[in-house]
Scaffold this active site. Structure first.
Site, PDB file in Angstrom:
ATOM      1  N   ASN A 140      45.623  29.597  42.650  1.00 52.17           N
ATOM      2  CA  ASN A 140      45.017  30.704  41.906  1.00 52.17           C
ATOM      3  C   ASN A 140      46.102  31.568  41.273  1.00 52.17           C
ATOM      4  OD1 ASN A 140      42.698  32.113  41.012  1.00 52.17           O
ATOM      5  ND2 ASN A 140      43.032  33.694  42.569  1.00 52.17           N
TER       6      ASN A 140
ATOM      7  N   SER B 254      41.162  42.981  54.793  1.00 45.80           N
ATOM      8  CA  SER B 254      40.329  43.586  53.753  1.00 45.80           C
ATOM      9  C   SER B 254      39.329  44.549  54.378  1.00 45.80           C
ATOM     10  CB  SER B 254      39.572  42.462  53.041  1.00 45.80           C
ATOM     11  OG  SER B 254      38.504  42.974  52.281  1.00 45.80           O
ATOM     12  N   ALA B 255      38.924  45.527  53.592  1.00 38.62           N
ATOM     13  CA  ALA B 255      37.874  46.456  54.032  1.00 38.62           C
ATOM     14  C   ALA B 255      36.557  45.721  54.255  1.00 38.62           C
ATOM     15  CB  ALA B 255      37.690  47.550  52.991  1.00 38.62           C
TER      16      ALA B 255
ATOM     17  N   TYR C  53      34.173  34.336  53.589  1.00 39.87           N
ATOM     18  CA  TYR C  53      35.455  34.970  53.254  1.00 39.87           C
ATOM     19  C   TYR C  53      35.764  36.080  54.255  1.00 39.87           C
ATOM     20  CZ  TYR C  53      38.674  38.248  51.050  1.00 39.87           C
ATOM     21  OH  TYR C  53      39.714  39.130  50.825  1.00 39.87           O
TER      22      TYR C  53
ATOM     23  N   LYS D 159      38.754  36.561  57.345  1.00 41.41           N
ATOM     24  CA  LYS D 159      39.676  37.701  57.564  1.00 41.41           C
ATOM     25  C   LYS D 159      39.534  38.236  58.988  1.00 41.41           C
ATOM     26  CE  LYS D 159      41.543  37.854  53.523  1.00 41.41           C
ATOM     27  NZ  LYS D 159      42.931  37.437  53.365  1.00 41.41           N
TER      28      LYS D 159
ATOM     29  N   ASN E 193      34.526  38.314  39.103  1.00 41.51           N
ATOM     30  CA  ASN E 193      33.511  38.808  40.030  1.00 41.51           C
ATOM     31  C   ASN E 193      33.688  40.303  40.258  1.00 41.51           C
ATOM     32  OD1 ASN E 193      32.464  36.201  40.748  1.00 41.51           O
ATOM     33  ND2 ASN E 193      34.377  35.869  41.851  1.00 41.51           N
ATOM     34  N   ASN E 194      34.918  40.758  40.180  1.00 45.33           N
ATOM     35  CA  ASN E 194      35.212  42.146  40.543  1.00 45.33           C
ATOM     36  C   ASN E 194      35.079  43.069  39.340  1.00 45.33           C
ATOM     37  OD1 ASN E 194      37.482  40.565  42.612  1.00 45.33           O
ATOM     38  ND2 ASN E 194      35.880  41.877  43.445  1.00 45.33           N
TER      39      ASN E 194
HETATM   40  P1  NAD Z   1      45.381  35.948  44.454  1.00 43.86           P
HETATM   41  O1  NAD Z   1      44.414  34.832  44.461  1.00 43.86           O
HETATM   42  O2  NAD Z   1      45.851  36.501  43.177  1.00 43.86           O
HETATM   43  O3  NAD Z   1      46.662  35.560  45.345  1.00 43.86           O
HETATM   44  C1  NAD Z   1      46.604  34.653  46.417  1.00 43.86           C
HETATM   45  C2  NAD Z   1      47.725  33.646  46.215  1.00 43.86           C
HETATM   46  O4  NAD Z   1      47.735  32.713  47.282  1.00 43.86           O
HETATM   47  C3  NAD Z   1      47.560  32.824  44.926  1.00 43.86           C
HETATM   48  O5  NAD Z   1      48.776  32.879  44.227  1.00 43.86           O
HETATM   49  C4  NAD Z   1      47.241  31.413  45.413  1.00 43.86           C
HETATM   50  O6  NAD Z   1      47.732  30.423  44.515  1.00 43.86           O
HETATM   51  C5  NAD Z   1      47.945  31.406  46.761  1.00 43.86           C
HETATM   52  N1  NAD Z   1      47.374  30.478  47.742  1.00 43.86           N
HETATM   53  C6  NAD Z   1      46.066  30.336  48.105  1.00 43.86           C
HETATM   54  N2  NAD Z   1      45.950  29.387  49.053  1.00 43.86           N
HETATM   55  C7  NAD Z   1      47.202  28.934  49.320  1.00 43.86           C
HETATM   56  C8  NAD Z   1      47.721  27.955  50.197  1.00 43.86           C
HETATM   57  N3  NAD Z   1      46.922  27.230  50.982  1.00 43.86           N
HETATM   58  N4  NAD Z   1      49.049  27.744  50.224  1.00 43.86           N
HETATM   59  C9  NAD Z   1      49.884  28.458  49.422  1.00 43.86           C
HETATM   60  N5  NAD Z   1      49.441  29.391  48.555  1.00 43.86           N
HETATM   61  C10 NAD Z   1      48.114  29.632  48.510  1.00 43.86           C
HETATM   62  O7  NAD Z   1      44.739  37.123  45.351  1.00 43.86           O
HETATM   63  P2  NAD Z   1      45.227  38.606  45.578  1.00 43.86           P
HETATM   64  O8  NAD Z   1      44.215  39.508  44.976  1.00 43.86           O
HETATM   65  O9  NAD Z   1      46.648  38.767  45.221  1.00 43.86           O
HETATM   66  O10 NAD Z   1      45.028  38.700  47.144  1.00 43.86           O
HETATM   67  C11 NAD Z   1      46.090  38.469  48.063  1.00 43.86           C
HETATM   68  C12 NAD Z   1      45.545  38.536  49.473  1.00 43.86           C
HETATM   69  O11 NAD Z   1      44.938  39.807  49.685  1.00 43.86           O
HETATM   70  C13 NAD Z   1      44.464  37.495  49.775  1.00 43.86           C
HETATM   71  O12 NAD Z   1      44.636  37.036  51.097  1.00 43.86           O
HETATM   72  C14 NAD Z   1      43.168  38.282  49.656  1.00 43.86           C
HETATM   73  O13 NAD Z   1      42.155  37.748  50.444  1.00 43.86           O
HETATM   74  C15 NAD Z   1      43.618  39.644  50.152  1.00 43.86           C
HETATM   75  N6  NAD Z   1      42.777  40.742  49.640  1.00 43.86           N
HETATM   76  C16 NAD Z   1      42.622  40.881  48.292  1.00 43.86           C
HETATM   77  C17 NAD Z   1      41.806  41.898  47.800  1.00 43.86           C
HETATM   78  C18 NAD Z   1      41.591  42.059  46.317  1.00 43.86           C
HETATM   79  O14 NAD Z   1      40.654  42.762  45.944  1.00 43.86           O
HETATM   80  N7  NAD Z   1      42.393  41.474  45.443  1.00 43.86           N
HETATM   81  C19 NAD Z   1      41.180  42.782  48.684  1.00 43.86           C
HETATM   82  C20 NAD Z   1      41.386  42.615  50.053  1.00 43.86           C
HETATM   83  C21 NAD Z   1      42.207  41.591  50.518  1.00 43.86           C
HETATM   84  C1  UD1 Z   2      34.181  42.637  46.572  1.00 40.16           C
HETATM   85  C2  UD1 Z   2      33.841  41.661  47.670  1.00 40.16           C
HETATM   86  C3  UD1 Z   2      34.671  42.004  48.902  1.00 40.16           C
HETATM   87  C4  UD1 Z   2      36.157  42.014  48.556  1.00 40.16           C
HETATM   88  C5  UD1 Z   2      36.383  43.017  47.419  1.00 40.16           C
HETATM   89  C6  UD1 Z   2      37.805  43.082  46.966  1.00 40.16           C
HETATM   90  C7  UD1 Z   2      31.508  41.001  47.250  1.00 40.16           C
HETATM   91  C8  UD1 Z   2      30.091  41.086  47.742  1.00 40.16           C
HETATM   92  N1  UD1 Z   2      32.416  41.726  47.955  1.00 40.16           N
HETATM   93  O1  UD1 Z   2      33.857  43.901  47.026  1.00 40.16           O
HETATM   94  O2  UD1 Z   2      34.442  41.064  49.934  1.00 40.16           O
HETATM   95  O3  UD1 Z   2      36.926  42.379  49.687  1.00 40.16           O
HETATM   96  O4  UD1 Z   2      35.569  42.621  46.305  1.00 40.16           O
HETATM   97  O5  UD1 Z   2      38.184  41.878  46.379  1.00 40.16           O
HETATM   98  O6  UD1 Z   2      31.816  40.304  46.313  1.00 40.16           O
HETATM   99  N2  UD1 Z   2      30.037  45.766  40.074  1.00 40.16           N
HETATM  100  C9  UD1 Z   2      29.193  45.860  38.994  1.00 40.16           C
HETATM  101  N3  UD1 Z   2      29.300  44.902  38.015  1.00 40.16           N
HETATM  102  C10 UD1 Z   2      30.199  43.869  38.074  1.00 40.16           C
HETATM  103  C11 UD1 Z   2      31.066  43.799  39.203  1.00 40.16           C
HETATM  104  C12 UD1 Z   2      30.943  44.750  40.188  1.00 40.16           C
HETATM  105  O7  UD1 Z   2      28.377  46.768  38.897  1.00 40.16           O
HETATM  106  O8  UD1 Z   2      30.227  43.035  37.184  1.00 40.16           O
HETATM  107  C13 UD1 Z   2      29.959  46.822  41.117  1.00 40.16           C
HETATM  108  C14 UD1 Z   2      29.611  46.310  42.504  1.00 40.16           C
HETATM  109  O9  UD1 Z   2      28.223  46.259  42.695  1.00 40.16           O
HETATM  110  C15 UD1 Z   2      30.319  47.359  43.383  1.00 40.16           C
HETATM  111  C16 UD1 Z   2      31.540  47.774  42.551  1.00 40.16           C
HETATM  112  O10 UD1 Z   2      31.239  47.405  41.206  1.00 40.16           O
HETATM  113  O11 UD1 Z   2      29.494  48.487  43.547  1.00 40.16           O
HETATM  114  C17 UD1 Z   2      32.829  47.079  42.981  1.00 40.16           C
HETATM  115  O12 UD1 Z   2      32.619  45.673  42.997  1.00 40.16           O
HETATM  116  P1  UD1 Z   2      33.805  44.636  43.285  1.00 40.16           P
HETATM  117  O13 UD1 Z   2      34.949  44.925  42.405  1.00 40.16           O
HETATM  118  O14 UD1 Z   2      33.225  43.260  43.251  1.00 40.16           O
HETATM  119  O15 UD1 Z   2      34.290  44.997  44.766  1.00 40.16           O
HETATM  120  P2  UD1 Z   2      33.460  45.108  46.136  1.00 40.16           P
HETATM  121  O16 UD1 Z   2      32.000  45.033  45.917  1.00 40.16           O
HETATM  122  O17 UD1 Z   2      33.971  46.302  46.838  1.00 40.16           O
END
Ligand code: NAD
Ligand code: UD1
Length: 339
Positions: free
Chosen positions: A35, A124-125, A148, A152, A197-198
């Site tokens: 990714n 993660s939260a 997922y 965690k 998705n986010n």
């Molecule tokens: P990301 O997908 O950008 O980064 C994850 C990285 O891990 C990628 O570069 C991917 O190629 C690598 N990877 C995945 N599986 C692997 C494997 N088996 N071996 C080696 N490399 C592998 O995601 P991110 O947003 O940078 O998130 C980093 C970490 O933080 C993740 O563990 C995620 O679950 C956690 N996290 C992210 C968020 C968020 O909103 N972005 C929130 C809470 C926790």
């Molecule tokens: C999502 C994940 C959570 C993960 C977090 C950070 C789900 C159900 N939860 O949480 O497990 O740890 O991301 O990566 O996916 N929203 C919209 N329209 C959109 C996208 C989001 O209205 O197109 C809203 C959502 O309903 C939420 C807020 O924006 O109220 C934030 O969403 P998002 O960025 O996906 O984060 P989380 O829901 O907190």
């Protein structure tokens, strides 16, 4: 000190590498690029003005990991590598359990064999499930609503058990709230594959014209404007939390669990307005039904991070939006154009 950064080419990992290098750590990035793009690390090299050791490998592959630990004397690991798409985890749970849980088991086994027992883990939260109240403290009950989140939760428990079995382990569990924004250079940022998705990447892609409009998932929550409230946190503040955790890791004599958030919640519509102000662009939106599994409000009590790490988030919602916009408008196709 040599730090192995698993998943270091990803969104949070690439930003963290910058601050680690600036703090004087020797960084080894280990990523399977499932990714991420190699381009992210090339751009980090430009920002820091030095070459970064980048090793392509999979945390589930013992030989890949042994090779790295044989090549470098690794002092600590920051473990970002993992899959993170909630919807996909529901459809393909085994893929998530294999990658995230099995991958972490192999990583810890190889670390132990090489006498490296310090790990900072990306939690993660999401482990708080649907919290009974906000702000959320670290001692709140834990639960998960999807594979997922369960991966965690399980890894957290596994790392706690590892410490109980051998107190030489140093474990910091960082529970991130909602990371957004990008490095101020505008050259690295979040580059989701496909439809985001986010919220923040979706808003940014709508502002730049890649998406027609944002669907706001529900306007009937018990919040100030009816839309979901989250604790958005600048990715550079989050990166700084990792450096501070690493700086202090040898002082800890127990597993430390820390919320990394700002302590302030913003709604979906607050974020839309802030983004419009930062970008000067319209973000058209339509109210849509609630998304399954979503909660009304989620924001951190971030006082423990300040107490134990001396860390607090410093960047405002305006900076989060400005930096996201700089990255998105300079790179409308993410890293792809230079791949
Ligand atoms: P990301 O997908 O950008 O980064 C994850 C990285 O891990 C990628 O570069 C991917 O190629 C690598 N990877 C995945 N599986 C692997 C494997 N088996 N071996 C080696 N490399 C592998 O995601 P991110 O947003 O940078 O998130 C980093 C970490 O933080 C993740 O563990 C995620 O679950 C956690 N996290 C992210 C968020 C968020 O909103 N972005 C929130 C809470 C926790
Ligand atoms: C999502 C994940 C959570 C993960 C977090 C950070 C789900 C159900 N939860 O949480 O497990 O740890 O991301 O990566 O996916 N929203 C919209 N329209 C959109 C996208 C989001 O209205 O197109 C809203 C959502 O309903 C939420 C807020 O924006 O109220 C934030 O969403 P998002 O960025 O996906 O984060 P989380 O829901 O907190």
């Amino acid at each position: 000190m040599h730090i192995l950064v698993t998943g270091g080419a990803g969104y949070i990992g690439s930003h963290t590498c910058i601050l680690l290098i600036e703090a004087g750590y020797d960084v080894i990035v280990f990523d399977n690029f499932s990714n991420a793009s190699k381009e992210s690390i090339k751009r980090v090299e430009k920002i820091v003005g030095e070459e970064i050791t980048l090793i392509e490998g999979d945390i589930r592959n013992r030989d890949d990991l042994h090779n790295v630990f044989n090549m470098y004397k690794i002092d600590a690991v920051i473990h970002f590598a993992g899959l993170k798409a909630v919807g996909e985890s529901v459809e393909k749970p085994l893929k998530y359990y294999d990658n995230n849980i099995h991958g972490t088991i192999v990583l810890c086994e190889v670390m132990a064999e090489h006498h490296c027992k310090s790990i900072v883990f990306s939690s993660s939260a999401t482990v708080y499930g649907d919290p009974h109240t906000t702000p959320i403290k670290e001692n709140f009950p834990l639960s998960a609503t999807n594979p997922y989140g369960r991966s965690k939760l399980f890894i957290e428990e596994m790392l706690r058990d590892l410490y109980i079995s051998d107190n030489a382990w140093k474990v910091v569990l960082l529970r991130y709230f909602n990371p957004v924004g990008a490095h101020t250079s505008g050259t690295i940022g979040e580059d989701p594959y496909g439809i985001p998705n986010n919220l923040m990447p979706f808003i940014a892609q709508t502002a730049v014209g890649t998406r027609e409009y944002l669907s706001v998932f529900g306007d009937d929550y018990d919040t100030h404007d009816g839309t979901g409230v989250r604790d958005y946190l600048h990715v550079m503040d989050l990166a700084d939390g990792h450096v501070k955790a690493l700086d202090k890791i040898n002082n800890f004599n127990e597993v430390i669990t820390i919320n990394l958030g700002t302590g302030t919640g913003y709604s979906v519509l607050d974020m839309v307005k802030a983004f419009e102000k930062a970008s000067g662009k319209q973000v058209p939106y339509k109210i849509a039904p609630r998304r399954a599994g979503d909660i009304a409000k989620c924001f951190a009590d971030a006082t423990y991070a300040k107490e134990i790490l001396g860390w607090e988030a410093t960047r405002s919602i305006d900076e989060m939006c400005q930096d996201s916009w700089r990255w998105q408008s300079n790179n409308p196709n993410g890293y792809k154009k230079e791949d």
